[in-house]
Design an enzyme around this catalytic site. Structure first.
Site, PDB file in Angstrom:
ATOM      1  N   ARG A  89       0.647  -0.945  -0.258  1.00  0.00           N
ATOM      2  CA  ARG A  89       0.447   0.259   0.130  1.00  0.00           C
ATOM      3  C   ARG A  89       1.163   1.438   0.037  1.00  0.00           C
ATOM      4  NH1 ARG A  89      -2.869  -4.360   2.268  1.00  0.00           N
ATOM      5  NH2 ARG A  89      -2.675  -3.256   3.739  1.00  0.00           N
ATOM      6  N   GLU A 119      -4.617 -15.429   9.700  1.00  0.00           N
ATOM      7  CA  GLU A 119      -5.686 -16.909   8.723  1.00  0.00           C
ATOM      8  C   GLU A 119      -4.268 -17.600   8.874  1.00  0.00           C
ATOM      9  OE1 GLU A 119      -5.957 -13.071   7.814  1.00  0.00           O
ATOM     10  OE2 GLU A 119      -7.965 -13.851   8.663  1.00  0.00           O
ATOM     11  N   ASN A 130      -8.297  -9.013  13.564  1.00  0.00           N
ATOM     12  CA  ASN A 130      -8.673 -10.543  13.810  1.00  0.00           C
ATOM     13  C   ASN A 130      -8.192 -11.459  14.744  1.00  0.00           C
ATOM     14  OD1 ASN A 130      -7.674 -10.805  10.670  1.00  0.00           O
ATOM     15  ND2 ASN A 130      -8.453 -12.949  11.524  1.00  0.00           N
ATOM     16  N   ASP A 179     -13.734 -12.316  11.662  1.00  0.00           N
ATOM     17  CA  ASP A 179     -12.380 -11.680  11.350  1.00  0.00           C
ATOM     18  C   ASP A 179     -12.655 -10.281  10.914  1.00  0.00           C
ATOM     19  OD1 ASP A 179     -10.061 -11.294   9.853  1.00  0.00           O
ATOM     20  OD2 ASP A 179     -11.497 -11.919   7.389  1.00  0.00           O
ATOM     21  N   MET A 238       2.555 -19.337  -8.178  1.00  0.00           N
ATOM     22  CA  MET A 238       1.514 -20.444  -7.795  1.00  0.00           C
ATOM     23  C   MET A 238       2.100 -21.562  -7.347  1.00  0.00           C
ATOM     24  SD  MET A 238      -1.401 -22.129  -8.045  1.00  0.00           S
ATOM     25  CE  MET A 238      -1.176 -24.237  -7.710  1.00  0.00           C
TER      26      MET A 238
END
Ligand code: CA
Length: 696
Positions: A147, A209, A285, A330, A666
């Site tokens: 950001r 997470e 969270n 969350d 990936m």
């Protein structure tokens, strides 16, 4: 098209630069050195006095993203046009706020790459690539985004996705120092912009997470020496506590939360009040989301989903306010924090404002953390209301999903996410890039924590043994720009948007600038939301614009491109632009750029045969391993897998299992998934593609 103004602009630039500037030629190393060295503590403290530059993430320490520049107004907005654009050649996420000092601009792109740009010419001066190992892509919940940078005394600072804080020479683009701010064996990432406070550089991290424990760290801005670290949640009490704040926090947790990291990652919002000497940080969270797993005996779980006020000298906690006690959804409070002085009930209050994910807009006394007010800005059903005396949410009886499958609003994506708001001192309104949304939460039957930096652990899943809760109001999905009065806690106007996921905000006295997820840059009337101007950029837009002066002329710059792994809906369905930098001024007359387009993919149509069990198995694996990066639609930073080409499915096992696309970010999964697993994912995708086709 307005033709004469560009000439006037160039003449004016020549006159100004000939008559007034006796310093070094703009854009040269000498000039960059001179102007970036001037960004010191005094300049940062008085950024409102020189609004022609944009020298920190939120423009000033209040982070209000309100510019007093007034050359671009309602009366000449129709003459706003494109002056230059730069193709960044990427379809991965773009979220940066540019910084500008005397026409020298710094932005970040995917993989934490930093660009220095000469905004007078629209040309890149240097590129710094921190060479983030591509396997880190899998640890980023929401794409390999960044950001933005911080700027201080001739140095540019970037937090890289793999957890480093790097100081770069502003004029040459060479690295001065770097420190590793995280345990790189764990699931930490950095996507947020660092901030400078009193000679220190402050950086947080993400990864709640992925089983981590959140914290922010302050380093000496010139040397990189660590000064303090504030953990946001307690660790294992048997190892002792780092501070009194951690000892107090541990009393609000139960069970063995430290085995899951605990979460509370501070991955975005910070603001600073130099008079009060308080640094405000928004925390994330719980890890995992479901409190029933994380802290089975209940508890508020401090300092999750909170605003913490720290002493910037030593990182000690001064006060906290928890927006979502005992978070199970969350509902991060990492969202944009804005400081303002508001007249409330006849008294001027020093407040802090936040619209966290949980859907309520908060006004808090920033001197001591006292609750002032909170009202819902989108539909919420996890809490009926926030008690206006205590500031404690009154939860609905189905909000905790221990024995019921609950459709809860907002969705984990939040009533508002990272996209910055803006506070317009003139209208008194806060402009919120919001969304209406909901999600099904349930207590999983057979959930197991996977202690792996790459594995998404939320601990919530539909439970077929439990009854369902139905809420027809919670099923609306809608992007919305909301103008909010923080004193009356009421919406003044709003605009419903076609795209669910829209961009951050810039406000000037008369205008509100925002990119729409559907691909247009839009300007609204700040007082009533009337659309005054739009420009097609033909790409997803999520980043906030900025405004600044070069040689006395006002410009607006926006970095545009897909962001955050979200499926953004672009109205140009068969062709979209890659990421780019776009600069506008009155009289600009360039057309929308036609960069080499990405052609949007079509649904795959291949024959296959699979049992229902295989499809269900494939669906669960897709949810756990694939869906955190791949969107569900044809667009977005990483398109939905049902839009993969038939050739891709032919070598599906090589790509998913063996890492044929490792270079693109990936990951390879053969250490976690068998060939049979991978085949079941493929069958599930082919069946989903057929279902999608049948819908059309
Ligand atoms: Ca989260």
């Amino acid at each position: 098209m307005y033709k004469s103004s560009p000439l006037i602009i160039s003449v004016a630039i020549v006159l100004v630069s000939v008559s007034c500037k006796s310093g070094p030629e703009p854009g040269t190393a000498e000039h960059i050195n001179a102007v970036t060295l001037q960004v010191n503590d005094a300049r940062l403290l008085t950024s409102d006095e020189k609004p022609g530059d944009w020298i920190s993430y939120g423009r000033n320490y209040q982070e209000d993203r309100f510019s007093p520049l007034s050359q671009i107004t309602k009366s000449n907005i129709e003459k706003l046009g494109l002056v230059w654009s730069i193709n960044l050649g990427t379809t991965r996420g773009i979220e940066a706020t540019p910084l500008v000092v005397d026409g020298i601009m710094y932005i970040t792109g995917p993989w934490s790459i930093v660009y220095a740009i000469d905004a007078r010419k629209g040309e890149i001066i240097w590129i710094y690539d921190p060479q983030v190992p591509r396997e880190y892509g899998e640890r980023a919940c929401c794409d390999v985004v960044n950001r933005g940078v911080a700027l201080y005394k001739g140095l540019i600072y970037v937090g890289s996705l793999d957890g480093r804080l790097i100081a770069i020479d502003a004029s040459s683009g060479t690295k001065k120092w770097e420190v590793v701010t995280v345990d790189q064996n764990k699931g930490y990432t950095i996507t947020g912009a660092p901030r400078i406070v009193d000679g220190k550089i402050i950086i947080g991290n993400g990864g709640a997470e992925y089983g981590v424990r959140g914290y922010v760290t302050a380093y000496d801005a010139l040397t990189g020496k660590k000064i303090w670290r504030f953990f946001t949640v307690p660790g294992n009490p048997s190892h002792g506590f780092e501070s009194k704040a951690m000892e107090e926090a541990a009393k609000t947790w139960t069970g063995e939360w430290w085995k899951f990291g605990g979460g509370g990652t501070a991955w975005d919002a910070m603001a600073y009040d130099p008079e009060l000497k308080l640094l405000y940080i928004g925390t994330g969270n719980g890890s995992p989301w479901n409190r029933e797993i994380r802290s089975p005996g209940g508890g508020d779980n401090l300092y999750l989903s909170s605003i913490v006020a720290l002493n910037p000298d030593d990182g000690e906690l001064v006060w906290y306010y928890q927006t979502t006690p005992g978070d199970s959804w969350d509902y991060t409070a990492t969202q944009h924090i804005i400081l303002a002085d508001l007249e409330i009930k006849g008294k001027i209050r020093k407040v802090l404002m936040q619209a966290p994910k949980n859907g309520f807009f908060y006004v808090i006394d920033r001197t001591n953390g006292d609750f002032i007010s909170a009202m819902p800005f989108v539909y919420t059903n996890w809490a009926k209301e926030i008690d206006q005396t205590t500031g404690i949410p009154i939860e609905t009886q189905f909000s905790r999903y221990k024995d019921i499958n609950s459709i809860i609003a907002p969705h984990p994506i939040g009533g508002h996410n990272w996209h910055p708001m803006a506070y317009n001192k003139s209208t008194g309104l806060v402009y919120i890039p919001a969304q209406e949304s909901s999600n099904m939460y349930g207590q999983p039957q057979d959930w197991e924590y996977v202690d792996d930096a790459r594995t998404w652990n939320t601990g919530t899943r539909y439970n077929p043994d439990n009854p369902d809760q139905h809420d027809s109001l919670a099923t609306q999905w809608n992007g919305k720009l909301i103008a909010w009065n923080p004193v009356t806690q009421k919406e003044v106007w709003s605009v419903n948007q076609k795209s669910f996921w829209n961009a951050g905000i810039l406000s000037t006295e008369e205008l509100v600038f925002q990119g729409a997820g559907e691909g247009d840059f839009v300007v609204y009337d700040a007082r009533n939301g009337e659309k005054l101007w739009e420009f097609p950029l033909q790409t997803g837009i999520v980043a906030p614009p900025i405004t600044y002066l070069i040689d006395g002329i006002q410009y607006v710059t926006l970095v545009a491109g897909w962001g955050g792994g979200m499926a953004t809906w672009v109205k140009y369905t068969d062709q979209i632009n890659p990421g780019g930098v776009y600069t506008f001024a009155i009289g600009g007359e360039k057309d929308a750029p036609q960069f080499p387009h990405q052609i949007l993919p079509k649904l795959v149509n291949l024959k296959f045969s699979a049992t229902n069990e295989q499809l269900d198995h494939g669906s669960r694996l897709l949810e756990r391993y694939c869906s955190k990066c791949h969107s569900s639609g044809p667009g977005g930073a990483i398109p939905g897998l049902i839009y993969s080409k038939p050739e891709t499915f032919e070598i599906f096992n090589q790509i998913v299992g063996e890492g044929a696309f490792l270079g693109k970010g990936m990951p390879k999964f053969n250490d976690r998934l068998s060939e049979q697993d991978i085949q079941d994912i493929k069958f599930y995708l082919l069946s989903s593609a057929q279902n999608e086709k049948n819908k059309k």
